[in-house]
Design a protein around this motif. Structure first.
Motif, PDB file in Angstrom:
ATOM      1  N   GLU A 110       0.770  -1.053   0.049  1.00  0.00           N
ATOM      2  CA  GLU A 110       0.037  -0.005  -0.028  1.00  0.00           C
ATOM      3  C   GLU A 110       0.946   1.256   0.024  1.00  0.00           C
ATOM      4  O   GLU A 110       1.725   1.439   0.786  1.00  0.00           O
ATOM      5  CB  GLU A 110      -0.774   0.012   1.244  1.00  0.00           C
ATOM      6  N   VAL A 111       0.752   2.220  -0.975  1.00  0.00           N
ATOM      7  CA  VAL A 111       1.629   3.341  -1.025  1.00  0.00           C
ATOM      8  C   VAL A 111       0.845   4.388  -0.248  1.00  0.00           C
ATOM      9  O   VAL A 111       1.351   5.443   0.261  1.00  0.00           O
ATOM     10  CB  VAL A 111       2.009   3.848  -2.465  1.00  0.00           C
ATOM     11  N   LEU A 112      -0.513   4.466  -0.111  1.00  0.00           N
ATOM     12  CA  LEU A 112      -1.331   5.299   0.731  1.00  0.00           C
ATOM     13  C   LEU A 112      -2.116   4.481   1.490  1.00  0.00           C
ATOM     14  O   LEU A 112      -2.805   3.486   1.133  1.00  0.00           O
ATOM     15  CB  LEU A 112      -2.119   6.374  -0.232  1.00  0.00           C
ATOM     16  N   GLY A 172       5.594  16.356   1.543  1.00  0.00           N
ATOM     17  CA  GLY A 172       6.086  15.137   2.031  1.00  0.00           C
ATOM     18  C   GLY A 172       7.317  14.489   1.279  1.00  0.00           C
ATOM     19  O   GLY A 172       7.640  15.236   0.169  1.00  0.00           O
ATOM     20  N   PRO A 173       8.154  13.743   1.875  1.00  0.00           N
ATOM     21  CA  PRO A 173       9.370  13.682   0.940  1.00  0.00           C
ATOM     22  C   PRO A 173       9.346  12.710  -0.333  1.00  0.00           C
ATOM     23  O   PRO A 173       7.985  12.362  -0.902  1.00  0.00           O
ATOM     24  CB  PRO A 173      10.259  12.313   1.768  1.00  0.00           C
ATOM     25  N   SER A 174      10.124  12.744  -1.162  1.00  0.00           N
ATOM     26  CA  SER A 174      10.059  12.298  -2.591  1.00  0.00           C
ATOM     27  C   SER A 174       9.676  10.772  -2.417  1.00  0.00           C
ATOM     28  O   SER A 174      10.180  10.123  -1.669  1.00  0.00           O
ATOM     29  CB  SER A 174      11.288  12.305  -3.472  1.00  0.00           C
ATOM     30  N   GLY A 175       8.645  10.506  -3.309  1.00  0.00           N
ATOM     31  CA  GLY A 175       8.089   8.937  -3.222  1.00  0.00           C
ATOM     32  C   GLY A 175       6.774   8.648  -1.946  1.00  0.00           C
ATOM     33  O   GLY A 175       6.630   7.682  -1.891  1.00  0.00           O
ATOM     34  N   ALA A 176       6.751   9.806  -1.467  1.00  0.00           N
ATOM     35  CA  ALA A 176       5.739   9.757  -0.335  1.00  0.00           C
ATOM     36  C   ALA A 176       4.286   9.349  -0.889  1.00  0.00           C
ATOM     37  O   ALA A 176       3.452   8.871  -0.098  1.00  0.00           O
ATOM     38  CB  ALA A 176       5.574  10.840   0.678  1.00  0.00           C
ATOM     39  N   GLY A 177       4.011   9.677  -2.025  1.00  0.00           N
ATOM     40  CA  GLY A 177       2.567   9.511  -2.657  1.00  0.00           C
ATOM     41  C   GLY A 177       1.908  10.780  -2.914  1.00  0.00           C
ATOM     42  O   GLY A 177       0.728  10.825  -3.289  1.00  0.00           O
ATOM     43  N   LYS A 178       2.740  11.867  -3.147  1.00  0.00           N
ATOM     44  CA  LYS A 178       2.011  12.958  -3.368  1.00  0.00           C
ATOM     45  C   LYS A 178       1.047  12.980  -4.943  1.00  0.00           C
ATOM     46  O   LYS A 178      -0.117  13.489  -4.880  1.00  0.00           O
ATOM     47  CB  LYS A 178       2.886  14.355  -3.579  1.00  0.00           C
ATOM     48  N   THR A 179       1.881  12.506  -5.828  1.00  0.00           N
ATOM     49  CA  THR A 179       1.279  12.561  -7.175  1.00  0.00           C
ATOM     50  C   THR A 179      -0.135  11.372  -7.107  1.00  0.00           C
ATOM     51  O   THR A 179      -1.116  11.682  -7.723  1.00  0.00           O
ATOM     52  CB  THR A 179       2.093  12.229  -8.230  1.00  0.00           C
ATOM     53  N   SER A 180       0.334  10.226  -6.279  1.00  0.00           N
ATOM     54  CA  SER A 180      -0.834   9.366  -6.464  1.00  0.00           C
ATOM     55  C   SER A 180      -1.878   9.831  -5.491  1.00  0.00           C
ATOM     56  O   SER A 180      -3.012   9.782  -6.105  1.00  0.00           O
ATOM     57  CB  SER A 180      -0.300   8.185  -5.481  1.00  0.00           C
ATOM     58  N   LEU A 181      -1.711  10.436  -4.730  1.00  0.00           N
ATOM     59  CA  LEU A 181      -2.945  11.489  -3.902  1.00  0.00           C
ATOM     60  C   LEU A 181      -3.718  12.351  -4.804  1.00  0.00           C
ATOM     61  O   LEU A 181      -4.787  12.408  -4.834  1.00  0.00           O
ATOM     62  CB  LEU A 181      -2.500  11.957  -2.747  1.00  0.00           C
ATOM     63  N   PHE A 208      -0.406  19.817 -14.396  1.00  0.00           N
ATOM     64  CA  PHE A 208       0.183  18.622 -14.212  1.00  0.00           C
ATOM     65  C   PHE A 208       1.696  18.979 -14.247  1.00  0.00           C
ATOM     66  O   PHE A 208       2.102  20.058 -14.696  1.00  0.00           O
ATOM     67  CB  PHE A 208       0.224  17.789 -15.569  1.00  0.00           C
ATOM     68  N   GLN A 209       2.533  18.101 -13.651  1.00  0.00           N
ATOM     69  CA  GLN A 209       4.072  18.179 -13.494  1.00  0.00           C
ATOM     70  C   GLN A 209       4.656  18.882 -14.817  1.00  0.00           C
ATOM     71  O   GLN A 209       5.544  19.498 -15.125  1.00  0.00           O
ATOM     72  CB  GLN A 209       4.864  17.218 -12.771  1.00  0.00           C
ATOM     73  N   ASP A 210       4.240  17.827 -15.789  1.00  0.00           N
ATOM     74  CA  ASP A 210       4.736  17.939 -17.262  1.00  0.00           C
ATOM     75  C   ASP A 210       4.115  18.808 -17.930  1.00  0.00           C
ATOM     76  O   ASP A 210       4.175  18.944 -19.201  1.00  0.00           O
ATOM     77  CB  ASP A 210       4.990  16.706 -17.665  1.00  0.00           C
ATOM     78  N   THR A 219       3.772  20.002  -2.947  1.00  0.00           N
ATOM     79  CA  THR A 219       5.178  20.678  -3.282  1.00  0.00           C
ATOM     80  C   THR A 219       6.126  19.995  -2.297  1.00  0.00           C
ATOM     81  O   THR A 219       5.601  19.535  -1.038  1.00  0.00           O
ATOM     82  CB  THR A 219       5.242  22.276  -3.030  1.00  0.00           C
ATOM     83  N   HIS A 220       7.475  20.070  -2.495  1.00  0.00           N
ATOM     84  CA  HIS A 220       8.328  19.803  -1.457  1.00  0.00           C
ATOM     85  C   HIS A 220       9.285  20.957  -1.165  1.00  0.00           C
ATOM     86  O   HIS A 220      10.100  20.849  -0.454  1.00  0.00           O
ATOM     87  CB  HIS A 220       9.091  18.602  -1.828  1.00  0.00           C
ATOM     88  N   ASP A 221       8.601  22.074  -1.776  1.00  0.00           N
ATOM     89  CA  ASP A 221       9.544  23.464  -1.570  1.00  0.00           C
ATOM     90  C   ASP A 221       9.275  24.136  -0.436  1.00  0.00           C
ATOM     91  O   ASP A 221       8.333  24.700  -0.152  1.00  0.00           O
ATOM     92  CB  ASP A 221       9.258  24.183  -2.974  1.00  0.00           C
TER      93      ASP A 221
HETATM   94  N1  LIG Z   1       1.991   3.639 -11.744  1.00  0.00           N
HETATM   95  C1  LIG Z   1       2.571   3.075 -10.730  1.00  0.00           C
HETATM   96  N2  LIG Z   1       2.895   1.688 -10.617  1.00  0.00           N
HETATM   97  C2  LIG Z   1       3.502   1.406  -9.797  1.00  0.00           C
HETATM   98  N3  LIG Z   1       4.101   1.887  -8.259  1.00  0.00           N
HETATM   99  C3  LIG Z   1       3.913   3.295  -8.503  1.00  0.00           C
HETATM  100  C4  LIG Z   1       3.337   3.956  -9.766  1.00  0.00           C
HETATM  101  N4  LIG Z   1       3.201   5.319  -9.476  1.00  0.00           N
HETATM  102  C5  LIG Z   1       3.938   5.591  -8.218  1.00  0.00           C
HETATM  103  N5  LIG Z   1       4.215   4.158  -7.805  1.00  0.00           N
HETATM  104  C6  LIG Z   1       4.917   4.050  -6.481  1.00  0.00           C
HETATM  105  O1  LIG Z   1       3.968   4.757  -5.585  1.00  0.00           O
HETATM  106  C7  LIG Z   1       4.757   5.574  -4.449  1.00  0.00           C
HETATM  107  C8  LIG Z   1       4.362   6.828  -4.277  1.00  0.00           C
HETATM  108  O2  LIG Z   1       4.798   7.570  -5.740  1.00  0.00           O
HETATM  109  P1  LIG Z   1       4.203   9.063  -6.107  1.00  0.00           P
HETATM  110  O3  LIG Z   1       4.805   9.446  -7.429  1.00  0.00           O
HETATM  111  O4  LIG Z   1       2.823   9.157  -5.912  1.00  0.00           O
HETATM  112  O5  LIG Z   1       5.196   9.912  -5.049  1.00  0.00           O
HETATM  113  P2  LIG Z   1       5.575  11.564  -4.875  1.00  0.00           P
HETATM  114  O6  LIG Z   1       5.374  11.864  -3.628  1.00  0.00           O
HETATM  115  O7  LIG Z   1       4.720  12.174  -5.810  1.00  0.00           O
HETATM  116  O8  LIG Z   1       7.043  11.446  -5.384  1.00  0.00           O
HETATM  117  P3  LIG Z   1       7.875  12.642  -6.142  1.00  0.00           P
HETATM  118  O9  LIG Z   1       7.791  13.802  -5.021  1.00  0.00           O
HETATM  119  O10 LIG Z   1       9.058  12.242  -6.262  1.00  0.00           O
HETATM  120  O11 LIG Z   1       7.264  12.963  -7.223  1.00  0.00           O
HETATM  121  C9  LIG Z   1       6.354   5.237  -4.986  1.00  0.00           C
HETATM  122  O12 LIG Z   1       6.976   4.200  -4.286  1.00  0.00           O
HETATM  123  C10 LIG Z   1       6.097   5.082  -6.574  1.00  0.00           C
HETATM  124  O13 LIG Z   1       7.241   4.166  -6.815  1.00  0.00           O
END
Ligand SMILES: Nc1ncnc2c1ncn2[C@@H]1O[C@H](COP(=O)(O)OP(=O)(O)OP(=O)(O)O)[C@@H](O)[C@H]1O
Length: 219
Positions: free
Chosen positions: A16-18, A35-44, A85-87, A194-196
């Motif tokens: 579970e990422v969230l 939150g730190p990089s990879g914490a799940g901001k984009t997923s949320l 979006f980021q891009d 943001t992480h800024d």
């Molecule tokens: N499409 C996907 N398939 C599998 N795992 C994913 C996918 N997208 C994200 N993840 C995983 O979910 C977790 C959260 O990723 P997410 O991109 O949401 O984090 P983030 O906080 O936005 O990171 P960043 O600040 O680096 O952009 C990470 O461990 C990532 O590897």
């Protein structure tokens, strides 16, 4: 207006990422999601925009519990949410003006009816002089502002922006933040991922902090 109750998300068979996310985005509110990089901001952010479905828990958007909605119901709800979006996702063969006008064109609005609104908005984000150029000619900051204008042209009730200051220098980041604050004063709820830290220190707002898949909220 957006409500999460015990929401969890996993990708495929992964962990579970969230986890256990319970919070609300209130009308006219302003919040940073951090939150730190990879914490799940984009997923949320993707859950908030209904482009991902949670693996458990309930998400209610504008009074609709999303697990009860079919695919066909989503576009109508999404139109009430603006996303940056980021891009950027600008179309390179359309001018800045045409990119910003696109969300109106796709719902069948006539240009004569919206032209003045698009021009006003482009002036508001400081792109009045650049409206007839193609995105490849724009600087990173100009692309960012074009993406913001495109997100705002439909007058969304909520604006989601993923790292909106990621590609710009500090003075422009401050300007973008002022734009979001002004938008919020006009009534739109704003969520900025943001992480800024410097950006967050410039405006006293609610902070939603993701760590280890869980959320902590500093009001
Ligand atoms: N499409 C996907 N398939 C599998 N795992 C994913 C996918 N997208 C994200 N993840 C995983 O979910 C977790 C959260 O990723 P997410 O991109 O949401 O984090 P983030 O906080 O936005 O990171 P960043 O600040 O680096 O952009 C990470 O461990 C990532 O590897």
């Amino acid at each position: 207006m957006i409500k999460f109750e015990n929401v969890g998300l996993r990708y495929g068979m992964g962990p579970e990422v969230l986890r256990d996310l319970t919070f609300e985005i209130a009308p006219r509110s302003f919040q940073f999601l951090t939150g730190p990089s990879g914490a799940g901001k984009t997923s949320l952010m993707r859950l908030l925009f209904l482009s991902l479905r949670p693996t458990r828990g309930l998400i209610t958007v504008f009074g609709h519990e999303t697990s009860r909605l079919g695919r066909a119901d989503l576009p109508q709800l999404r139109r009430r949410i603006g996303v940056v979006f980021q891009d950027f996702r600008l179309l390179d063969h359309l001018t800045t003006y045409e990119n910003v006008a696109l969300p109106l064109r796709v719902v069948g609005r006539e240009e004569a009816e919206y032209r003045a609104d698009v021009v006003d908005l482009l002036n508001w984000v400081g792109l009045g002089e650049r409206m007839h150029v193609l995105p490849p000619v724009l600087s990173g900051g100009e692309k960012q502002r074009a993406a913001i204008a495109r997100a705002l042209i439909t007058k969304p009730e909520v604006l989601l922006a993923d790292e909106p200051t990621g590609n710009v220098d500090p003075p422009l980041a401050r300007r973008l933040l002022r734009l979001f604050v002004e938008l919020n004063r006009l009534g739109t709820s704003v969520v900025i991922a943001t992480h800024d830290l410097t950006l967050m220190e410039q405006f006293d707002a609610r902070r939603m902090i993701l760590a280890d898949g869980r959320i902590q909220i500093d009001e």
